[in-house]
Design a protein around this motif. Sequence first.
Motif, PDB file in Angstrom:
ATOM      1  N   GLN A  52       0.829  -1.210   0.000  1.00  0.00           N
ATOM      2  CA  GLN A  52       0.000   0.000   0.000  1.00  0.00           C
ATOM      3  C   GLN A  52       0.859   1.254   0.000  1.00  0.00           C
ATOM      4  OE1 GLN A  52      -3.080   0.102   3.016  1.00  0.00           O
ATOM      5  NE2 GLN A  52      -3.469  -2.080   2.794  1.00  0.00           N
ATOM      6  N   VAL A  53       1.968   1.226   0.732  1.00  0.00           N
ATOM      7  CA  VAL A  53       2.875   2.373   0.771  1.00  0.00           C
ATOM      8  C   VAL A  53       3.483   2.603  -0.604  1.00  0.00           C
ATOM      9  CG1 VAL A  53       4.967   3.343   1.794  1.00  0.00           C
ATOM     10  CG2 VAL A  53       3.372   2.034   3.220  1.00  0.00           C
ATOM     11  N   PHE A  54       3.916   1.521  -1.254  1.00  0.00           N
ATOM     12  CA  PHE A  54       4.514   1.660  -2.587  1.00  0.00           C
ATOM     13  C   PHE A  54       3.487   2.162  -3.598  1.00  0.00           C
ATOM     14  CE2 PHE A  54       8.044  -0.800  -0.946  1.00  0.00           C
ATOM     15  CZ  PHE A  54       9.118  -0.283  -1.665  1.00  0.00           C
ATOM     16  N   ARG A  55       2.264   1.660  -3.519  1.00  0.00           N
ATOM     17  CA  ARG A  55       1.239   2.110  -4.471  1.00  0.00           C
ATOM     18  C   ARG A  55       0.873   3.570  -4.236  1.00  0.00           C
ATOM     19  NH1 ARG A  55      -0.163  -3.146  -3.463  1.00  0.00           N
ATOM     20  NH2 ARG A  55      -1.763  -2.661  -1.908  1.00  0.00           N
ATOM     21  N   TYR A  56       0.917   4.006  -2.976  1.00  0.00           N
ATOM     22  CA  TYR A  56       0.687   5.429  -2.682  1.00  0.00           C
ATOM     23  C   TYR A  56       1.835   6.263  -3.248  1.00  0.00           C
ATOM     24  CZ  TYR A  56       0.218   9.765  -0.035  1.00  0.00           C
ATOM     25  OH  TYR A  56       0.120  11.082   0.326  1.00  0.00           O
ATOM     26  N   ALA A  97       3.698  10.069  -7.613  1.00  0.00           N
ATOM     27  CA  ALA A  97       4.845  10.289  -8.508  1.00  0.00           C
ATOM     28  C   ALA A  97       6.194  10.225  -7.797  1.00  0.00           C
ATOM     29  CB  ALA A  97       4.696  11.617  -9.250  1.00  0.00           C
ATOM     30  N   ARG A  98       6.316   9.356  -6.798  1.00  0.00           N
ATOM     31  CA  ARG A  98       7.594   9.206  -6.110  1.00  0.00           C
ATOM     32  C   ARG A  98       8.159   7.796  -6.220  1.00  0.00           C
ATOM     33  NH1 ARG A  98       5.802  11.989  -0.562  1.00  0.00           N
ATOM     34  NH2 ARG A  98       3.866  10.968  -1.187  1.00  0.00           N
ATOM     35  N   ALA A  99       7.501   6.968  -6.972  1.00  0.00           N
ATOM     36  CA  ALA A  99       7.992   5.617  -7.257  1.00  0.00           C
ATOM     37  C   ALA A  99       7.356   5.165  -8.561  1.00  0.00           C
ATOM     38  CB  ALA A  99       7.651   4.660  -6.120  1.00  0.00           C
ATOM     39  N   GLU A 100       7.939   4.141  -9.152  1.00  0.00           N
ATOM     40  CA  GLU A 100       7.437   3.677 -10.447  1.00  0.00           C
ATOM     41  C   GLU A 100       6.949   2.240 -10.408  1.00  0.00           C
ATOM     42  OE1 GLU A 100      10.387   4.350 -13.411  1.00  0.00           O
ATOM     43  OE2 GLU A 100      10.241   6.534 -13.296  1.00  0.00           O
ATOM     44  N   ASN A 101       7.302   1.492  -9.369  1.00  0.00           N
ATOM     45  CA  ASN A 101       6.829   0.116  -9.300  1.00  0.00           C
ATOM     46  C   ASN A 101       6.678  -0.345  -7.853  1.00  0.00           C
ATOM     47  OD1 ASN A 101       9.849  -0.058  -9.122  1.00  0.00           O
ATOM     48  ND2 ASN A 101       9.351  -2.208  -8.835  1.00  0.00           N
ATOM     49  N   ASP A 102       5.935  -1.434  -7.668  1.00  0.00           N
ATOM     50  CA  ASP A 102       5.673  -2.012  -6.355  1.00  0.00           C
ATOM     51  C   ASP A 102       6.376  -3.364  -6.272  1.00  0.00           C
ATOM     52  OD1 ASP A 102       4.707  -3.107  -4.049  1.00  0.00           O
ATOM     53  OD2 ASP A 102       2.629  -3.286  -4.729  1.00  0.00           O
ATOM     54  N   PRO A 103       7.510  -3.439  -5.564  1.00  0.00           N
ATOM     55  CA  PRO A 103       8.270  -4.695  -5.490  1.00  0.00           C
ATOM     56  C   PRO A 103       7.525  -5.812  -4.766  1.00  0.00           C
ATOM     57  CG  PRO A 103       9.586  -2.815  -4.713  1.00  0.00           C
ATOM     58  CD  PRO A 103       8.180  -2.354  -4.819  1.00  0.00           C
ATOM     59  N   THR A 104       6.498  -5.465  -3.974  1.00  0.00           N
ATOM     60  CA  THR A 104       5.792  -6.515  -3.224  1.00  0.00           C
ATOM     61  C   THR A 104       4.964  -7.399  -4.144  1.00  0.00           C
ATOM     62  OG1 THR A 104       3.799  -5.186  -2.786  1.00  0.00           O
ATOM     63  CG2 THR A 104       5.637  -4.990  -1.227  1.00  0.00           C
ATOM     64  N   TYR A 105       4.656  -6.910  -5.338  1.00  0.00           N
ATOM     65  CA  TYR A 105       3.833  -7.693  -6.256  1.00  0.00           C
ATOM     66  C   TYR A 105       4.500  -9.038  -6.566  1.00  0.00           C
ATOM     67  CZ  TYR A 105       1.004  -8.973 -10.295  1.00  0.00           C
ATOM     68  OH  TYR A 105       0.168  -9.634 -11.162  1.00  0.00           O
ATOM     69  N   GLY A 106       5.811  -9.002  -6.745  1.00  0.00           N
ATOM     70  CA  GLY A 106       6.533 -10.226  -7.079  1.00  0.00           C
ATOM     71  C   GLY A 106       6.731 -11.168  -5.909  1.00  0.00           C
ATOM     72  N   LEU A 107       6.317 -10.739  -4.696  1.00  0.00           N
ATOM     73  CA  LEU A 107       6.495 -11.579  -3.505  1.00  0.00           C
ATOM     74  C   LEU A 107       5.238 -12.358  -3.146  1.00  0.00           C
ATOM     75  CD1 LEU A 107       8.432  -9.059  -1.232  1.00  0.00           C
ATOM     76  CD2 LEU A 107       9.377 -10.971  -2.526  1.00  0.00           C
ATOM     77  N   ARG A 108       4.211 -12.266  -3.953  1.00  0.00           N
ATOM     78  CA  ARG A 108       2.942 -12.909  -3.616  1.00  0.00           C
ATOM     79  C   ARG A 108       3.088 -14.415  -3.427  1.00  0.00           C
ATOM     80  NH1 ARG A 108      -1.802  -9.875  -7.127  1.00  0.00           N
ATOM     81  NH2 ARG A 108      -1.594  -7.843  -6.114  1.00  0.00           N
ATOM     82  N   GLY A 109       3.894 -15.036  -4.228  1.00  0.00           N
ATOM     83  CA  GLY A 109       4.038 -16.491  -4.119  1.00  0.00           C
ATOM     84  C   GLY A 109       5.150 -16.922  -3.202  1.00  0.00           C
ATOM     85  N   ALA A 110       5.844 -15.962  -2.596  1.00  0.00           N
ATOM     86  CA  ALA A 110       7.021 -16.302  -1.783  1.00  0.00           C
ATOM     87  C   ALA A 110       6.671 -16.677  -0.346  1.00  0.00           C
ATOM     88  CB  ALA A 110       7.996 -15.124  -1.769  1.00  0.00           C
ATOM     89  N   LEU A 111       5.502 -16.263   0.120  1.00  0.00           N
ATOM     90  CA  LEU A 111       5.146 -16.473   1.520  1.00  0.00           C
ATOM     91  C   LEU A 111       4.323 -17.736   1.718  1.00  0.00           C
ATOM     92  CD1 LEU A 111       4.144 -12.816   2.471  1.00  0.00           C
ATOM     93  CD2 LEU A 111       6.352 -13.937   2.781  1.00  0.00           C
ATOM     94  N   ILE A 112       4.414 -18.279   2.914  1.00  0.00           N
ATOM     95  CA  ILE A 112       3.610 -19.449   3.277  1.00  0.00           C
ATOM     96  C   ILE A 112       2.155 -19.007   3.407  1.00  0.00           C
ATOM     97  CG2 ILE A 112       3.173 -21.160   5.080  1.00  0.00           C
ATOM     98  CD1 ILE A 112       6.191 -20.979   5.739  1.00  0.00           C
ATOM     99  N   THR A 113       1.262 -19.725   2.743  1.00  0.00           N
ATOM    100  CA  THR A 113      -0.150 -19.383   2.802  1.00  0.00           C
ATOM    101  C   THR A 113      -0.722 -19.807   4.146  1.00  0.00           C
ATOM    102  OG1 THR A 113      -0.367 -19.718   0.415  1.00  0.00           O
ATOM    103  CG2 THR A 113      -2.397 -19.708   1.709  1.00  0.00           C
ATOM    104  N   PRO A 114      -1.256 -18.838   4.913  1.00  0.00           N
ATOM    105  CA  PRO A 114      -1.800 -19.201   6.230  1.00  0.00           C
ATOM    106  C   PRO A 114      -3.061 -20.038   6.095  1.00  0.00           C
ATOM    107  CG  PRO A 114      -2.299 -16.920   5.726  1.00  0.00           C
ATOM    108  CD  PRO A 114      -1.396 -17.411   4.623  1.00  0.00           C
ATOM    109  N   LYS A 115      -3.247 -20.946   7.028  1.00  0.00           N
ATOM    110  CA  LYS A 115      -4.457 -21.765   7.046  1.00  0.00           C
ATOM    111  C   LYS A 115      -5.624 -20.882   7.464  1.00  0.00           C
ATOM    112  CE  LYS A 115      -6.510 -25.858   9.204  1.00  0.00           C
ATOM    113  NZ  LYS A 115      -6.328 -26.941  10.194  1.00  0.00           N
ATOM    114  N   VAL A 116      -6.694 -20.923   6.672  1.00  0.00           N
ATOM    115  CA  VAL A 116      -7.852 -20.096   6.977  1.00  0.00           C
ATOM    116  C   VAL A 116      -8.575 -20.678   8.194  1.00  0.00           C
ATOM    117  CG1 VAL A 116     -10.068 -19.235   6.137  1.00  0.00           C
ATOM    118  CG2 VAL A 116      -8.121 -19.439   4.570  1.00  0.00           C
ATOM    119  N   SER A 117      -8.747 -19.858   9.208  1.00  0.00           N
ATOM    120  CA  SER A 117      -9.472 -20.303  10.402  1.00  0.00           C
ATOM    121  C   SER A 117     -10.621 -19.332  10.667  1.00  0.00           C
ATOM    122  CB  SER A 117      -8.547 -20.344  11.623  1.00  0.00           C
ATOM    123  OG  SER A 117      -7.984 -19.089  11.855  1.00  0.00           O
TER     124      SER A 117
END
Length: 400
Positions: free
Chosen positions: A173-177, A182-202
């Motif tokens: 959200q900070v990067f998209r803001y 006009a203070r950044a050109e891309n959001d590096p977190t987009y490429g991290l979507r598959g890098a994290l362990i998916t939490p079990k939905v409870s």
Amino acid sequence: MPLTDTKLRTLAPQEKPYRMADGGGLFIQVAPTGSRLWRMAYRFDGRQKLLSFGAYPVVTLARARELRAEAKTLLAEGIDPSAHAKAEKAARAAVNEHTFAKIAAELIEKQRKEEKAETTIKKKEWLLEMATAAFGDRPITAITAAEILEPLRDVEAKGNYETAKRLRSTVGQVFRYAIATARAENDPTYGLRGALITPKVSHMAAVTDWKGFGDLVRAIWSYEGGSPSTRAALKLMALLYTRPGELRLALWEEFDLERSVWTIPAARTKMRREHQKPLPPLAVDILQALKKETGSNYRAFPSSIARDKPISENTLNQALRRMGFDKHEHTSHGFRASASSLLNESGRWNADAIEAELGHVGADEVRRAYQRSLYWDERVKMANWWTKAIRSQLSAKVRI
């Protein structure tokens, strides 16, 4: 005639500003105050323009001539020196001013001005503290996906998979803001979507059968512990099944007991839209009795410890624990699942009316307005039926 250092040192201020030229568009402007500023006049795309080089003697004659030569080179390449200077200034600002921490703080301030729920903002601030500890002083344009992944892995290593997921989202959200401003050109977190362990939905623990729900409401109406705020809030959670924060933070001004309507302000609803709830007679009775206890406070459910603060969700859950319902059986948020399951199971009510009563809304604005107007009468009838169903579960010996 070109300027000399001797000439520059003897330039005296006059009543009006004046210029002394060095050639090639370069001149020094002497103000009545005595300041001496380097300027360069040039034409670009048929327009007369000025370029500033700074003040003499901080910018020496030799340095001013170097800057003139650099500007001439840019002009020869079809580049506007003024635009080039602004771009370089912006690049320096990106390094020195546009850090992740500063932009994150700006985003939080923006959300406060937009009157986002304070609890939501506090959670974001807590998450962002983890990020700023890792790379807060870094220019936002220089932060890489690998840098962001490091604190995410630290959170994951503690088994907090859901927190890691939310941290990645909040950093994004900070990067998209920053991109939007006009203070950044891309959001590096987009490429991290598959890098994290998916939490079990409870899902929130909830009693969803009539037998269990009957035991629950009988325990609530028999409960003599806690403060008047706590006891009333538990009864109203069973009757109205709102989100705990919507009820706990309620102010007396939101309740119209004569019209039997509770208006929850947009700032406190999950969907950020005002939500009205019909109040069945039993809910009105509970609120009127509570008002005799807490009516001197602007909060309907003030804490018994700090009167300027509301009761906490933990207070409600602890009361449920004391009644014998552990966290795997039922929570304060679980009343919503109880009502949703049992109302749908009854087969008496339109599913959209139930969703409207729960404060769930679809993406279509027209459909939302249609739901509010079409289902209000049905929601009033449903609230009264739900109250009657609760009454039927209570022992005749229990005073309600």
